[in-house]
Scaffold this motif. Structure first.
Motif, mmCIF file in Angstrom:
data_model
loop_
_atom_site.group_PDB
_atom_site.id
_atom_site.type_symbol
_atom_site.label_atom_id
_atom_site.label_comp_id
_atom_site.label_asym_id
_atom_site.label_seq_id
_atom_site.Cartn_x
_atom_site.Cartn_y
_atom_site.Cartn_z
ATOM 1 N N THR A 98 16.276 -65.381 -9.974
ATOM 2 C CA THR A 98 17.093 -64.578 -8.541
ATOM 3 C C THR A 98 18.275 -63.968 -9.305
ATOM 4 O OG1 THR A 98 16.928 -66.468 -7.383
ATOM 5 C CG2 THR A 98 18.950 -64.678 -6.923
ATOM 6 N N VAL A 99 19.234 -63.631 -10.339
ATOM 7 C CA VAL A 99 19.729 -62.608 -10.818
ATOM 8 C C VAL A 99 19.185 -61.512 -11.907
ATOM 9 C CG1 VAL A 99 21.782 -62.443 -12.758
ATOM 10 C CG2 VAL A 99 21.711 -64.745 -10.881
ATOM 11 N N VAL A 100 18.379 -61.669 -12.467
ATOM 12 C CA VAL A 100 16.936 -61.683 -13.024
ATOM 13 C C VAL A 100 16.607 -59.811 -12.492
ATOM 14 C CG1 VAL A 100 15.628 -60.968 -14.220
ATOM 15 C CG2 VAL A 100 17.162 -62.867 -15.170
ATOM 16 N N SER A 101 16.623 -60.938 -11.436
ATOM 17 C CA SER A 101 15.423 -60.020 -10.846
ATOM 18 C C SER A 101 16.245 -59.258 -9.643
ATOM 19 C CB SER A 101 15.119 -61.101 -9.289
ATOM 20 O OG SER A 101 16.033 -61.577 -8.103
ATOM 21 N N THR A 102 17.480 -59.361 -9.478
ATOM 22 C CA THR A 102 18.190 -58.485 -8.397
ATOM 23 C C THR A 102 18.770 -57.110 -9.756
ATOM 24 O OG1 THR A 102 19.342 -60.141 -7.139
ATOM 25 C CG2 THR A 102 20.717 -58.303 -7.905
ATOM 26 N N VAL A 103 18.932 -58.036 -10.931
ATOM 27 C CA VAL A 103 19.131 -56.760 -12.271
ATOM 28 C C VAL A 103 18.356 -55.839 -12.034
ATOM 29 C CG1 VAL A 103 19.064 -56.350 -14.398
ATOM 30 C CG2 VAL A 103 20.440 -58.424 -13.268
ATOM 31 N N LEU A 104 16.377 -57.000 -11.593
ATOM 32 C CA LEU A 104 15.815 -55.627 -11.709
ATOM 33 C C LEU A 104 15.057 -54.982 -10.591
ATOM 34 C CD1 LEU A 104 13.218 -58.396 -13.248
ATOM 35 C CD2 LEU A 104 13.915 -55.992 -14.428
ATOM 36 N N ALA A 105 15.800 -54.742 -10.043
ATOM 37 C CA ALA A 105 15.780 -54.080 -8.225
ATOM 38 C C ALA A 105 16.865 -53.107 -8.347
ATOM 39 C CB ALA A 105 16.223 -55.380 -7.409
ATOM 40 N N CYS A 106 18.284 -53.398 -9.125
ATOM 41 C CA CYS A 106 19.352 -52.044 -9.402
ATOM 42 C C CYS A 106 18.498 -51.361 -10.675
ATOM 43 C CB CYS A 106 20.845 -52.636 -9.807
ATOM 44 S SG CYS A 106 21.336 -53.716 -8.932
ATOM 45 N N LYS A 107 17.521 -51.445 -11.352
ATOM 46 C CA LYS A 107 17.159 -50.687 -12.470
ATOM 47 C C LYS A 107 16.571 -49.731 -12.170
ATOM 48 C CE LYS A 107 16.629 -51.911 -16.567
ATOM 49 N NZ LYS A 107 16.459 -52.282 -18.016
ATOM 50 N N ALA A 108 15.528 -50.177 -10.737
ATOM 51 C CA ALA A 108 14.282 -50.004 -9.889
ATOM 52 C C ALA A 108 15.110 -49.014 -8.715
ATOM 53 C CB ALA A 108 13.462 -51.078 -9.620
ATOM 54 N N THR A 109 16.159 -49.097 -8.650
ATOM 55 C CA THR A 109 16.610 -48.341 -7.638
ATOM 56 C C THR A 109 17.014 -46.544 -7.917
ATOM 57 O OG1 THR A 109 17.417 -49.950 -5.895
ATOM 58 C CG2 THR A 109 18.485 -47.819 -5.971
ATOM 59 N N THR A 110 17.288 -47.040 -9.480
ATOM 60 C CA THR A 110 17.656 -45.685 -10.205
ATOM 61 C C THR A 110 16.585 -45.022 -10.419
ATOM 62 O OG1 THR A 110 17.603 -46.852 -12.447
ATOM 63 C CG2 THR A 110 19.719 -47.110 -12.005
ATOM 64 N N LYS A 111 15.280 -45.366 -10.373
ATOM 65 C CA LYS A 111 14.187 -44.397 -10.817
ATOM 66 C C LYS A 111 13.160 -44.156 -9.016
ATOM 67 C CE LYS A 111 13.439 -46.491 -14.218
ATOM 68 N NZ LYS A 111 12.194 -47.850 -15.848
ATOM 69 N N LEU A 112 13.938 -44.123 -8.177
ATOM 70 C CA LEU A 112 13.044 -43.949 -7.396
ATOM 71 C C LEU A 112 13.666 -42.803 -6.627
ATOM 72 C CD1 LEU A 112 12.572 -45.689 -4.039
ATOM 73 C CD2 LEU A 112 14.932 -46.210 -3.594
#
Length: 307
Positions: free
Chosen positions: A37-51
């Motif tokens: 869950t923690v890692v998926s949150t980090v991945l989601a945050c990184k993806a948001t920077t490319k959105l």
């Protein structure tokens, strides 16, 4: 060491590992779920920077389509139907790009939640199995006690259960004629210092205890009546509730066992609360004996699934 012995030892080692993994599977699943869950949150945050890049590109394409659609010179070559088709393509491509961008986070998050849910299901099934096993043991024990009472009487049952032994002790008593104190041997029932999971001594460790036997017995009678009133009013009563009434520290067991009340009769228990008060002697640290109140609560057993 031959091949068969190697295979046998390897198989034995794998079997032990498998058992340990199954034993600790809830802890492993919950740990993996939390980390995931923690890692998926980090991945989601990184993806948001490319959105923003994807959205800017989509916005530029949409503006170009609208510009061409409104251009009078391109009206014959680029109709409104063409514009609608191109807008649909842009929206679909943008959606696919966003889905791909967040896919790793979503997939990992879903697997993590599934792991946490699976861990909860395993623990729930184990708790159900333990409760069933405990209920079976409790039923067998009650049936055994009923046979002991039927054959030898209630007194023998209590003596065996609480290790109560008749002992002759010396006490100083006052002679009614002379008024002087003299030694006298008396046979008393001495209870063991340790009791079962339900029974408790009402003594100095209890918050409402007073060094007056008559007062303590009166208090216990009134609290027993109050417990019965509460049982009838609510339909259930936990042993922890009774412990709270008497100022006794709760235990893990007391928070799951208790009484159930049914107006038409209760097949699981007595349908009433009985503290099972017994006045006994208890050995003190200096080797002497003191009066003590032993309480044997007639709980029905685990009641969580009966409420």
């Amino acid at each position: 060491m031959n091949k068969n012995e190697i295979v046998k030892k390897a198989s034995s080692a794998l079997g032990k590992v498998n058992i340990k993994l199954r034993k600790h599977s809830p802890e492993l699943l919950i740990a993996a779920g939390v980390v995931g869950t923690v890692v998926s949150t980090v991945l989601a945050c990184k993806a948001t920077t490319k959105l923003s890049t994807i959205l800017d590109e989509s916005k530029g394409n949409i503006e170009t389509i609208h510009k061409c659609e409104n251009d009078k010179e391109m009206e014959e070559r680029y109709s409104q139907e063409d514009a609608k088709k191109d807008l649909a393509i842009v929206y679909i491509q943008t959606g696919v790009k966003i889905a791909k961008l967040y896919a790793p986070a979503v997939v990992l998050g879903t697997i993590s939640i599934a792991g946490i849910v699976a861990s909860n299901n395993i623990l729930r099934k184990r708790n159900v199995a333990l409760a069933a096993a405990y209920a079976t043991v409790d039923k067998s024990f009650k049936e055994y006690r009923s046979r002991v009472v039927e054959r030898f009487g209630d007194d023998v049952d209590k003596e065996l259960r609480y290790n109560i032994k008749a002992k002759k002790i010396e006490e100083m008593i006052k002679d009614p004629e002379s008024g002087k104190e003299k030694k006298s041997k008396t046979t008393v029932n001495v209870a063991a210092p340790t009791v079962d999971d339900y029974a408790r001594f009402f003594d100095k460790t209890c918050r409402h205890y007073e060094e007056n036997m008559n007062y303590d017995l009166m208090l216990l009678r009134s609290q027993q009546q109050l417990a019965n009133d509460k049982l009838v009013a609510d339909g259930f009563l936990f042993l922890s509730d009774v412990y709270d009434m008497l100022g006794i520290t709760r235990t893990k067991m007391s928070q799951s066992v208790g009484w159930i009340y049914k107006p038409d009769g209760n097949s699981n228990g007595d349908n009433f609360v009985d503290f099972g008060v017994m006045v006994v002697k208890r050995e003190t640290e200096d080797g002497g004996y003191e009066d003590a109140i032993l309480m044997n609560f007639n709980v029905d057993g685990p009641i969580l699934d009966l409420i």
